[in-house]
Design a protein around this motif. Structure first.
Motif, PDB file in Angstrom:
ATOM      1  N   ILE A 162      -4.609   4.942 -22.224  1.00  0.00           N
ATOM      2  CA  ILE A 162      -3.396   4.461 -21.558  1.00  0.00           C
ATOM      3  C   ILE A 162      -2.470   5.639 -21.261  1.00  0.00           C
ATOM      4  N   ALA A 163      -2.407   6.596 -22.174  1.00  0.00           N
ATOM      5  CA  ALA A 163      -1.591   7.800 -21.944  1.00  0.00           C
ATOM      6  C   ALA A 163      -2.142   8.602 -20.763  1.00  0.00           C
ATOM      7  N   VAL A 164      -3.465   8.691 -20.640  1.00  0.00           N
ATOM      8  CA  VAL A 164      -4.085   9.400 -19.513  1.00  0.00           C
ATOM      9  C   VAL A 164      -3.756   8.695 -18.196  1.00  0.00           C
ATOM     10  N   ALA A 165      -3.807   7.355 -18.200  1.00  0.00           N
ATOM     11  CA  ALA A 165      -3.460   6.595 -16.993  1.00  0.00           C
ATOM     12  C   ALA A 165      -1.994   6.831 -16.617  1.00  0.00           C
ATOM     13  N   ALA A 166      -1.116   6.887 -17.628  1.00  0.00           N
ATOM     14  CA  ALA A 166       0.308   7.165 -17.378  1.00  0.00           C
ATOM     15  C   ALA A 166       0.490   8.578 -16.828  1.00  0.00           C
ATOM     16  N   PHE A 167      -0.293   9.523 -17.338  1.00  0.00           N
ATOM     17  CA  PHE A 167      -0.253  10.907 -16.858  1.00  0.00           C
ATOM     18  C   PHE A 167      -0.635  10.961 -15.386  1.00  0.00           C
ATOM     19  N   ALA A 168      -1.713  10.261 -15.021  1.00  0.00           N
ATOM     20  CA  ALA A 168      -2.165  10.230 -13.628  1.00  0.00           C
ATOM     21  C   ALA A 168      -1.098   9.624 -12.726  1.00  0.00           C
ATOM     22  N   GLY A 169      -0.525   8.504 -13.156  1.00  0.00           N
ATOM     23  CA  GLY A 169       0.485   7.845 -12.344  1.00  0.00           C
ATOM     24  C   GLY A 169       1.746   8.671 -12.173  1.00  0.00           C
ATOM     25  N   THR A 170       2.150   9.372 -13.230  1.00  0.00           N
ATOM     26  CA  THR A 170       3.346  10.210 -13.164  1.00  0.00           C
ATOM     27  C   THR A 170       3.096  11.430 -12.284  1.00  0.00           C
ATOM     28  N   LEU A 171       1.889  12.009 -12.373  1.00  0.00           N
ATOM     29  CA  LEU A 171       1.539  13.152 -11.528  1.00  0.00           C
ATOM     30  C   LEU A 171       1.572  12.798 -10.044  1.00  0.00           C
ATOM     31  N   ARG A 172       1.047  11.646  -9.712  1.00  0.00           N
ATOM     32  CA  ARG A 172       0.983  11.272  -8.297  1.00  0.00           C
ATOM     33  C   ARG A 172       2.246  10.555  -7.833  1.00  0.00           C
ATOM     34  N   LYS A 173       3.264  10.512  -8.723  1.00  0.00           N
ATOM     35  CA  LYS A 173       4.555   9.896  -8.398  1.00  0.00           C
ATOM     36  C   LYS A 173       4.370   8.462  -7.911  1.00  0.00           C
ATOM     37  N   SER A 174       3.577   7.711  -8.665  1.00  0.00           N
ATOM     38  CA  SER A 174       3.316   6.316  -8.321  1.00  0.00           C
ATOM     39  C   SER A 174       4.612   5.530  -8.240  1.00  0.00           C
ATOM     40  N   GLU A 175       4.741   4.700  -7.225  1.00  0.00           N
ATOM     41  CA  GLU A 175       5.945   3.882  -7.095  1.00  0.00           C
ATOM     42  C   GLU A 175       6.039   2.858  -8.222  1.00  0.00           C
ATOM     43  N   TYR A 176       4.944   2.643  -8.939  1.00  0.00           N
ATOM     44  CA  TYR A 176       4.951   1.678 -10.040  1.00  0.00           C
ATOM     45  C   TYR A 176       5.310   2.333 -11.369  1.00  0.00           C
ATOM     46  N   GLN A 186       0.828  -1.195   0.000  1.00  0.00           N
ATOM     47  CA  GLN A 186       0.000   0.000   0.000  1.00  0.00           C
ATOM     48  C   GLN A 186       0.867   1.250   0.000  1.00  0.00           C
ATOM     49  N   TYR A 187       0.432   2.192  -0.829  1.00  0.00           N
ATOM     50  CA  TYR A 187       1.163   3.463  -0.959  1.00  0.00           C
ATOM     51  C   TYR A 187       0.221   4.577  -0.546  1.00  0.00           C
ATOM     52  N   ALA A 188       0.545   5.334   0.505  1.00  0.00           N
ATOM     53  CA  ALA A 188      -0.387   6.309   1.072  1.00  0.00           C
ATOM     54  C   ALA A 188      -0.072   7.727   0.636  1.00  0.00           C
ATOM     55  N   GLY A 189      -1.115   8.511   0.460  1.00  0.00           N
ATOM     56  CA  GLY A 189      -0.957   9.931   0.183  1.00  0.00           C
ATOM     57  C   GLY A 189      -1.974  10.708   0.990  1.00  0.00           C
ATOM     58  N   MET A 190      -1.679  11.953   1.334  1.00  0.00           N
ATOM     59  CA  MET A 190      -2.598  12.736   2.154  1.00  0.00           C
ATOM     60  C   MET A 190      -2.942  14.037   1.459  1.00  0.00           C
ATOM     61  N   GLY A 191      -4.107  14.535   1.747  1.00  0.00           N
ATOM     62  CA  GLY A 191      -4.537  15.798   1.180  1.00  0.00           C
ATOM     63  C   GLY A 191      -5.465  16.513   2.133  1.00  0.00           C
ATOM     64  N   GLU A 192      -5.307  17.839   2.277  1.00  0.00           N
ATOM     65  CA  GLU A 192      -6.073  18.573   3.270  1.00  0.00           C
ATOM     66  C   GLU A 192      -7.551  18.655   2.927  1.00  0.00           C
ATOM     67  N   SER A 193      -7.840  18.886   1.668  1.00  0.00           N
ATOM     68  CA  SER A 193      -9.235  19.041   1.255  1.00  0.00           C
ATOM     69  C   SER A 193      -9.751  17.842   0.473  1.00  0.00           C
ATOM     70  N   TYR A 194      -8.991  16.781   0.467  1.00  0.00           N
ATOM     71  CA  TYR A 194      -9.342  15.606  -0.322  1.00  0.00           C
ATOM     72  C   TYR A 194      -9.274  14.358   0.544  1.00  0.00           C
ATOM     73  N   SER A 195     -10.135  13.415   0.266  1.00  0.00           N
ATOM     74  CA  SER A 195     -10.110  12.157   1.010  1.00  0.00           C
ATOM     75  C   SER A 195      -8.804  11.430   0.713  1.00  0.00           C
ATOM     76  N   GLY A 196      -8.061  11.083   1.768  1.00  0.00           N
ATOM     77  CA  GLY A 196      -6.799  10.373   1.582  1.00  0.00           C
ATOM     78  C   GLY A 196      -7.024   9.009   0.967  1.00  0.00           C
ATOM     79  N   ILE A 197      -6.263   8.661  -0.056  1.00  0.00           N
ATOM     80  CA  ILE A 197      -6.437   7.378  -0.732  1.00  0.00           C
ATOM     81  C   ILE A 197      -5.132   6.593  -0.734  1.00  0.00           C
ATOM     82  N   ILE A 198      -5.249   5.299  -0.871  1.00  0.00           N
ATOM     83  CA  ILE A 198      -4.101   4.404  -0.894  1.00  0.00           C
ATOM     84  C   ILE A 198      -4.069   3.696  -2.241  1.00  0.00           C
ATOM     85  N   GLU A 199      -2.969   3.817  -2.942  1.00  0.00           N
ATOM     86  CA  GLU A 199      -2.851   3.262  -4.284  1.00  0.00           C
ATOM     87  C   GLU A 199      -2.865   1.736  -4.238  1.00  0.00           C
ATOM     88  N   ASN A 200      -3.604   1.128  -5.165  1.00  0.00           N
ATOM     89  CA  ASN A 200      -3.665  -0.323  -5.247  1.00  0.00           C
ATOM     90  C   ASN A 200      -2.295  -0.902  -5.599  1.00  0.00           C
TER      91      ASN A 200
END
Length: 584
Positions: free
Chosen positions: A519-533, A121-135
């Motif tokens: 697939i490019a959009v998914a890669a954009f999302a993952g790169t933005l959130r600095k996904s460990e994957y 599990q990879y955790a991220g926090m946000g003040e105005s957003y519900s904290g989510i854990i990457e699958n």
């Protein structure tokens, strides 16, 4: 003598004739929450009802010391008990099983039989957003089945756009990959005018890991023919509080609702509730062909006062219920920055309030606006618990996209409580990772959390993307089996549809441009959130993926390319000013 005896008897019993007693108490549920609006019937009063107040309290005048009462509230077991006026009543109503499930935390996805400690599990926090854990990756041999809730939410992409256009980094928890995929999926042509869901899939190369593969699942919902769209009962619930006094808030919403009004028909009914300082019904139920009347009310709105969101939501549901159309599209459209400062304010309080309305047959669409005090987490909870959907409007063009171009998908549902279950073949798949549909931290921490399905709009394409580790030298054809669970609209019988996914491999270069772009959009999302994957993947590489898929004549496509370039400059600045040298 007889007369004297009657006089004595009168004085003896007179104190009890016409005597009044007061029965007091409070009513809670088995979680300790005070219950408002419980119907109370007394045996001595017949069918005359009494009701509990806002804090679950009640006080009833009786002409006798004791009585029997019957208590009822939708979603709870009926209770009968003997009461005495000398005793303050502490009454507990027990939830029915279906009601109890509504109050459980919602998971976005679930792995069958998986314990939380067994996933990366990879955790991220946000003040105005519900904290989510990457699958994380899951071993298919141990846990072959996963399920996730389907919905048509698109808020994340336009919110990400707003941050990047303002030269700001995006909060990690604001980046929800499945919503970014939803944003573009509408471009896929859907001519499915049957009453059946259709599913297509493809296996292709994984651009960010050459040893892995991607499985893309595309589920096309039935599309309602425009001639068969049912009548609508819509309540516009508009925040006109002081925080909405900005060009990108109330004026933007006024433009949005006028765009929506242009699509209304004579068989549609529109009401408008506003809240700012107080709650007001600005427009009582009005036919959709009275466009000038509706637009005049919208134009007259101005921002002022505090934000009594709790009472406004209650009034909107009462109004929607009063105009309820059986078999129609009954929906509240809440438009706000989410900054409630009067009444129930926290996510938990709002969640409990809106859950009470979930089974009313009235859906809730949330439109978020604003910046700075924008409360994404509150609107997301309201829409999910309100059986609805969620979009973020950052500009008039986005309002047109959501409320005009995607009108039927946004406002007309073909399925509710929809869940997609995928069972992977351990002969073909060693491990898999669902991209997006990440769970909230508090839901994972809650052992009673369950997977609740979402709403699917007319003609919507639900996209699921898995990164898989393939089994080497496998010759099995079937890569996975899929089952779709949902409830058709105005139907209480659950439907289950089964599909089989074969290993239909295509090299990335040969894919349809729409799939490449997703697939490019998914890669954009993952790169933005600095996904460990995707930690070795760069924005330049994302850009090259997108360029190969985007249409230079398509406005959304060219905007996507610009956003990727802008993100690259924000996250990888190269022209930083050097500090000035101080003179000796």
């Amino acid at each position: 003598m007889n007369r004297l005896l009657l006089i004595l008897l009168f004085f003896l019993y007179a104190p009890t004739i016409g005597a009044q007693y007061y029965l007091r108490g409070e009513i809670k549920d088995n979680r300790g929450k005070k219950l408002e609006g419980v119907t109370i019937l007394l045996q001595s009063r017949g069918s005359v009802p009494f009701f509990s107040g806002k804090d679950g309290d009640f006080g009833i005048t009786l002409n006798k010391l004791s009585d029997s009462i019957f208590l009822s509230l939708p979603g709870y077991e009926i209770k009968k008990l003997a009461v005495h006026t000398a005793v303050f009543q502490h009454i507990v109503l027990t939830m029915l099983p279906n009601t109890a499930r509504l109050y459980q935390k919602n998971l976005s996805s679930v792995i069958t039989d998986l314990k939380p400690s067994e996933t990366n599990q990879y955790a991220g926090m946000g003040e105005s957003y519900s904290g989510i854990i990457e699958n994380g990756f899951i071993e298919a041999a141990k846990y072959p089945q996963t399920g996730f809730s389907l919905h048509i939410d698109k808020a994340a992409y336009s919110n990400v756009r707003r941050f990047l256009k303002n030269e700001m980094r995006v909060p990690i928890d604001a980046i929800r990959a499945e919503e970014m995929l939803n944003y573009f999926s509408f471009e896929t042509i859907n001519n499915n005018y049957t009453d059946q869901f259709k599913l297509n899939s493809v296996v292709t190369d994984c651009p960010w890991n050459s040893q892995h593969r991607l499985l893309l699942v595309n589920l096309a919902a039935p599309k309602i023919n425009l001639d068969q769209i049912p009548p609508s009962n819509l309540v516009f619930l508009i925040d006109v509080s002081g925080s909405m006094d900005h060009p990108n808030r109330l004026p933007l919403l006024q433009s949005a609702f006028k765009l929506l009004t242009a699509n209304l028909r004579s068989i549609d009914t529109i009401s408008i509730v506003t809240y700012g300082g107080n709650v007001a019904i600005a427009l009582y139920p009005t036919s959709g062909n009275e466009k000038k009347t509706i637009n005049d009310v919208i134009d007259s709105l101005s921002a002022n006062g505090d934000t009594p969101g709790e009472n406004a939501i209650k009034v909107a549901y009462q109004l929607a219920k009063a105009s309820y159309i059986k078999g129609g599209n009954n929906r509240i459209i809440l438009a706000t920055d989410g900054d409630f400062n009067v009444g129930q304010r926290t996510e938990k309080e709002l969640e409990e309030m809106i859950t009470n309305y979930r089974e009313s047959g009235i859906f809730l669409t949330c439109l978020g606006v604003g910046m700075g005090n924008y409360k994404d987490s509150k609107l997301e909870i309201l829409s999910k618990k309100g059986n609805g959907n969620f979009a973020y409007l950052d500009q008039v063009a986005e309002a047109e996209k959501v409320l005009v171009q995607e009108f039927t998908s946004t406002l007309y549902s073909v399925a509710k409580n929809a869940i997609l279950n995928v069972q992977f073949s351990k002969e073909r798949v060693e491990a898999y990772r669902l991209i997006g549909f990440d769970n909230k931290r508090d839901a994972i921490a809650d052992s009673n959390a369950i997977l609740n399905g979402g709403e699917i709009g007319s003609g919507h394409h639900s996209i699921a993307l898995f990164e898989i580790v393939p089994v080497k030298n496998s010759h099995s054809e079937e890569i996975a089996s899929v089952s779709l669970e949902y409830y058709p609209m105005n139907n209480t019988n659950k439907k289950v549809v089964h599909f089989k996914l074969n290993n239909q491999f295509k090299h990335f270069d040969t894919l349809d441009s729409t799939y490449k772009k997703l697939i490019a959009v998914a890669a954009f999302a993952g790169t933005l959130r600095k996904s460990e994957y995707m930690n070795l993947y760069e924005f330049d590489q994302v850009y090259q993926l997108a360029v190969a898929a985007c249409n230079p004549n398509n406005k959304l496509d060219t905007e996507l390319l610009k956003l990727i370039q802008k993100a690259n400059k924000i996250y990888n600045p190269v022209n930083r000013k050097k500090p000035r040298k101080t003179k000796n």
